[in-house]
Scaffold this active site. Structure first.
Site, PDB file in Angstrom:
ATOM      1  N   CYS A 147     -93.347 -12.085 -53.662  1.00  0.00           N
ATOM      2  CA  CYS A 147     -91.910 -11.966 -53.905  1.00  0.00           C
ATOM      3  C   CYS A 147     -91.572 -10.566 -54.403  1.00  0.00           C
ATOM      4  O   CYS A 147     -91.672 -10.280 -55.598  1.00  0.00           O
ATOM      5  CB  CYS A 147     -91.439 -13.018 -54.912  1.00  0.00           C
ATOM      6  SG  CYS A 147     -89.677 -12.947 -55.222  1.00  0.00           S
ATOM      7  N   CYS A 150     -88.812 -10.411 -56.976  1.00  0.00           N
ATOM      8  CA  CYS A 150     -89.207 -10.823 -58.332  1.00  0.00           C
ATOM      9  C   CYS A 150     -90.030  -9.735 -59.019  1.00  0.00           C
ATOM     10  O   CYS A 150     -89.857  -9.456 -60.205  1.00  0.00           O
ATOM     11  CB  CYS A 150     -90.076 -12.081 -58.310  1.00  0.00           C
ATOM     12  SG  CYS A 150     -89.567 -13.350 -57.164  1.00  0.00           S
ATOM     13  N   ASP A 151     -90.959  -9.139 -58.299  1.00  0.00           N
ATOM     14  CA  ASP A 151     -91.972  -8.312 -58.944  1.00  0.00           C
ATOM     15  C   ASP A 151     -91.881  -6.815 -58.636  1.00  0.00           C
ATOM     16  O   ASP A 151     -92.500  -6.003 -59.325  1.00  0.00           O
ATOM     17  CB  ASP A 151     -93.376  -8.797 -58.526  1.00  0.00           C
ATOM     18  CG  ASP A 151     -93.627 -10.238 -58.950  1.00  0.00           C
ATOM     19  OD1 ASP A 151     -93.061 -10.629 -59.981  1.00  0.00           O
ATOM     20  OD2 ASP A 151     -94.358 -10.950 -58.253  1.00  0.00           O
TER      21      ASP A 151
END
Ligand code: NAP
Length: 341
Positions: A147, A150-151
């Site tokens: 992701c 997300c990261d």
């Protein structure tokens, strides 16, 4: 000890324990519906809490200006649901019988539960290549993630060469997103043409920071504590080479956790639960609602999952009170759901 009697008919059974499941539980328990959550049995592929349990830092969940650890966020949501007396079983639901009312659910421990409404929040699993070091580094915060949104903004990825595997819209979107932080982004695709929509592919290819390794597969992820490179194989010549990278992002699709619902509620071709419209959680079966990534292959964010978990609980509550899932007169037949009416 969670009190569960098989003689009783549950108001709301929530299946799943990601942000959608726990948010549904908070709302349903505060509405005094006494929900029962099946948080899932731990397995090699999934653990209670869902995909966020594999994420280190979550920086885009509102309310945490310094960011929060994914596991901590899920534990907090679980505690919040427990605070209002949500009952929790660490079991999977393996079968749903929706042929009559109440619904009959069977758990992995052989339990039979009867329920007036069901909220499915079982999420989706990111697909992985299945390489040993990929899994190890993904679980240890070693620079491998499924992701980018997300990261990708984490400090470890700044000014690095980052690799994205995949040739679909997600790969294009994630690669483009990563160029904000990366020195260079290398898209690794197993064919010589992208599956992505032309506009998204063009946008990626036009970006000077993005390079493409066509006809290439990843055969090995290199690095001990943190990823240092990849071994790539040319699918035409079989030739292998190593590239240095400071991060790897998989964008090779997701698999929704709906195998146990096949033939029960309407699913799309990829297995996602079809809901009434993009913004409602009613499924093709009256009384069964879906929330989170199991019905959303588009946004896939913790905060959107939580939002739909809230919606599902409110819709279940209204259904229990009024006998219809949404507004009076709304057609929730399978045909209407499929048509998105
Ligand atoms: P996808 O369209 O299924 O693409 C997956 C990609 O991964 C494909 O290019 C596939 O290669 C590759 N792949 C699959 N398994 C692989 C493996 N084992 N090894 C190497 N490569 C592998 O998935 P997606 O990109 O996540 O998109 C899913 C859906 O969401 C699509 O409908 C997409 O349009 C939509 N979406 C839309 C947007 C947007 O509009 N903003 C953004 C993201 C996603 P092949 O091409 O060779 O099969």
């Amino acid at each position: 000890m969670t009190e569960v009697s098989e003689d009783r008919i549950e108001n709301v059974v929530i299946i799943g324990s990601g942000p959608a499941g726990w948010t549904a539980a908070v709302y349903a328990s505060r509405a005094r519906l006494d929900p029962l959550v099946f948080e899932g049995a731990p397995s090699r592929e999934m653990i209670p809490g869902g995909q966020l349990m594999f994420t280190t830092e979550v920086e885009n969940y509102p309310g945490f200006p310094e960011g929060i650890d994914g596991q901590e966020l899920m534990m907090s949501m679980r505690k919040q649901a427990e605070r209002f007396d949500t009952r929790i079983l660490t079991e999977d639901i393996v079968e749903v019988d929706a042929s009559g009312r109440p619904f009959i659910l069977r758990s992995s421990e052989g339990r039979t539960i009867r329920a007036r409404t069901v909220i499915v929040a079982t999420g989706a699993r990111a697909n992985w290549l299945g390489l040993e070091n990929e899994q190890r580094l993904a679980h240890s915060g070693g620079g491998v993630s499924a992701c980018a949104v997300c990261d990708g903004a984490l400090p470890a990825f700044r000014d690095q060469v980052l690799a994205v595997v995949g040739g679909g819209d997600s790969a294009m979107e994630e690669a483009t997103y990563l160029t904000k932080f990366a020195k260079e982004v290398l898209i690794i695709h197993r064919r010589d043409a992208f599956r992505a929509s032309p506009i998204m592919a063009e946008r990626a290819l036009d970006n000077p920071k993005i390079k493409v390794a066509w006809n290439s597969t990843v055969t090995e992820v290199l690095g001990d504590d943190f990823i240092t490179g990849l071994r790539l194989k040319d699918t035409h010549t079989g030739e292998e080479r190593e590239v240095e990278v400071g991060g790897l992002f998989l964008a090779i699709g997701h698999t929704p956790n709906t195998a146990f619902l096949r033939g029960v509620v309407e699913l799309d071709e990829a297995g996602y639960i079809r809901t009434h419209t993009n913004w409602r959680t009613a499924t093709s079966v009256e009384g069964i609602f879906a929330a989170g990534d199991v019905m959303d292959d588009y946004f896939r964010q913790a905060v959107t999952a939580a939002g739909t978990g809230c919606m599902a609980a409110l819709e279940a509550e209204r259904y229990l009170a009024h006998g219809h899932p949404t507004d009076p007169g709304v057609d929730v037949s399978a045909e209407a759901v499929a048509a998105g009416d």
